[in-house]
Scaffold this active site. Structure first.
Site, PDB file in Angstrom:
ATOM      1  CE  LYS A  23      33.702  30.801  42.089  1.00 23.47           C
ATOM      2  NZ  LYS A  23      34.197  32.039  41.465  1.00 23.47           N
ATOM      3  NE  ARG A  98      39.572  28.680  40.965  1.00 27.88           N
ATOM      4  CZ  ARG A  98      39.064  29.198  42.085  1.00 27.88           C
ATOM      5  NH1 ARG A  98      38.555  28.455  43.014  1.00 27.88           N
ATOM      6  NH2 ARG A  98      39.053  30.509  42.240  1.00 27.88           N
ATOM      7  NE  ARG A 137      36.476  39.410  46.269  1.00 32.60           N
ATOM      8  CZ  ARG A 137      36.355  38.265  45.615  1.00 32.60           C
ATOM      9  NH1 ARG A 137      35.196  37.923  45.114  1.00 32.60           N
ATOM     10  NH2 ARG A 137      37.389  37.487  45.439  1.00 32.60           N
ATOM     11  NE  ARG A 171      40.244  36.301  47.975  1.00 32.77           N
ATOM     12  CZ  ARG A 171      39.646  35.435  47.190  1.00 32.77           C
ATOM     13  NH1 ARG A 171      38.417  35.022  47.474  1.00 32.77           N
ATOM     14  NH2 ARG A 171      40.246  34.982  46.112  1.00 32.77           N
ATOM     15  NE  ARG A 182      41.348  35.672  42.203  1.00 29.62           N
ATOM     16  CZ  ARG A 182      40.742  36.556  43.010  1.00 29.62           C
ATOM     17  NH1 ARG A 182      41.338  37.694  43.317  1.00 29.62           N
ATOM     18  NH2 ARG A 182      39.575  36.279  43.513  1.00 29.62           N
TER      19      ARG A 182
HETATM   20  P1  AMP Z   1      38.774  31.675  45.555  1.00 34.84           P
HETATM   21  O1  AMP Z   1      38.608  32.014  46.998  1.00 34.84           O
HETATM   22  O2  AMP Z   1      37.867  30.563  45.105  1.00 34.84           O
HETATM   23  O3  AMP Z   1      38.728  32.879  44.661  1.00 34.84           O
HETATM   24  O4  AMP Z   1      40.250  31.069  45.410  1.00 34.84           O
HETATM   25  C1  AMP Z   1      41.395  31.847  45.706  1.00 34.84           C
HETATM   26  C2  AMP Z   1      42.648  31.192  45.143  1.00 34.84           C
HETATM   27  O5  AMP Z   1      42.818  29.899  45.730  1.00 34.84           O
HETATM   28  C3  AMP Z   1      42.601  30.932  43.645  1.00 34.84           C
HETATM   29  O6  AMP Z   1      42.964  32.070  42.880  1.00 34.84           O
HETATM   30  C4  AMP Z   1      43.610  29.786  43.527  1.00 34.84           C
HETATM   31  O7  AMP Z   1      44.928  30.263  43.639  1.00 34.84           O
HETATM   32  C5  AMP Z   1      43.307  28.969  44.774  1.00 34.84           C
HETATM   33  N1  AMP Z   1      42.254  27.971  44.536  1.00 34.84           N
HETATM   34  C6  AMP Z   1      41.007  27.909  45.113  1.00 34.84           C
HETATM   35  N2  AMP Z   1      40.313  26.853  44.677  1.00 34.84           N
HETATM   36  C7  AMP Z   1      41.138  26.224  43.787  1.00 34.84           C
HETATM   37  C8  AMP Z   1      40.993  25.066  42.971  1.00 34.84           C
HETATM   38  N3  AMP Z   1      39.861  24.353  42.971  1.00 34.84           N
HETATM   39  N4  AMP Z   1      42.043  24.721  42.184  1.00 34.84           N
HETATM   40  C9  AMP Z   1      43.193  25.411  42.179  1.00 34.84           C
HETATM   41  N5  AMP Z   1      43.385  26.520  42.900  1.00 34.84           N
HETATM   42  C10 AMP Z   1      42.375  26.929  43.713  1.00 34.84           C
END
Ligand code: AMP
Length: 229
Positions: A23, A98, A137, A171, A182
């Site tokens: 994404k 989400r 990554r 990360r 996740r």
């Molecule tokens: P990402 O960078 O999109 O993989 O997000 C990393 C982490 O941020 C996720 O595993 C969640 O802990 C939190 N996070 C990001 N976007 C959301 C969302 N829309 N709702 C809830 N938690 C989020």
């Protein structure tokens, strides 16, 4: 980008897919190609954690474990970002919504400004491959460009192709334990949004197991068609 667009006509695109589906990588490519703004709630939350804001402090431990941050926090962060003037040319939502609560909040936000969702694009992948994708990554600490030990190395090792930065970051939640949490969160709370958006007649499915460039080509065509609707 069309400078004459008003909020009501600016394209709103959603990228759905499990962690590792691509994404973020694809959203950045779409941003460059179409001039839309990538809105990543993960990036916004990581910035809040780094800045030590109240929301960041509340989100920090949940993010490290791989769980989802509370809807209230994420919706407030997204709402603020969506109101910024640079979003009027079109947005790509990466990692939001989400949950169904977030999807409903987004519908309400867009209704206020007379906007609508042009497409919710589901990046379709095999879960088993995601752990490998995520494990290798990293990103440039300066500009955020994404790289991968196997799939996308910089031309000069350790030097960002985009900005020349030399500080690469991995990360904190890209560990095997956090990745499985996740993935579970994705299937339990986010995958139901595929049905939600199919019901709104805006769902597009894109196979995302190919190379980054192959997926970008297919996705570009889908986005072009959706933005014109
Ligand atoms: P990402 O960078 O999109 O993989 O997000 C990393 C982490 O941020 C996720 O595993 C969640 O802990 C939190 N996070 C990001 N976007 C959301 C969302 N829309 N709702 C809830 N938690 C989020």
């Amino acid at each position: 980008m069309d400078g004459a667009r008003t909020p009501a006509t600016c394209p709103v695109l959603i990228l759905l897919g499990p962690p590792g589906a691509g994404k973020g990588t694809q959203a950045r490519m779409l941003e460059e190609r179409f001039g839309y703004v990538q809105l990543s709630t993960g990036d916004l939350l990581r910035a809040a954690v780094a800045a030590g804001t109240e929301a960041g402090q509340a989100a920090d431990a949940v993010m490290k474990s791989g769980g989802l941050v509370s809807d209230d926090i994420v919706i407030a962060i997204l709402r603020d970002r969506l109101a910024q003037p640079d979003c009027t040319g079109g947005v790509i939502l990466d990692g939001f919504p989400r949950t169904t609560v977030q999807a409903e909040a987004l519908d309400a936000m867009l209704q206020e400004t007379g906007q609508r969702i042009n497409a919710a694009i589901s990046l379709e992948v095999d879960d088993a491959a995601m752990v490998h994708r995520i494990a290798g990554r990293y990103t440039c600490g300066n500009c955020g460009e994404g790289y991968h030990d196997r799939f996308k190395r910089p031309t000069v090792e350790g030097v960002c192709d985009k900005c020349g930065g030399t500080e690469m970051k991995r990360r904190a939640d890209d560990t095997v334990e956090a990745v499985s949490t996740r993935l579970e969160a994705y299937h339990a709370q986010t995958a139901p949004l595929i049905t939600y958006y199919a019901g709104q007649d805006v769902l597009e499915r894109v196979g995302a197991m190919g190379s980054i460039d192959e997926i970008a080509t297919t996705l570009g065509n889908v986005v072009k068609a959706a933005a014109a609707r």
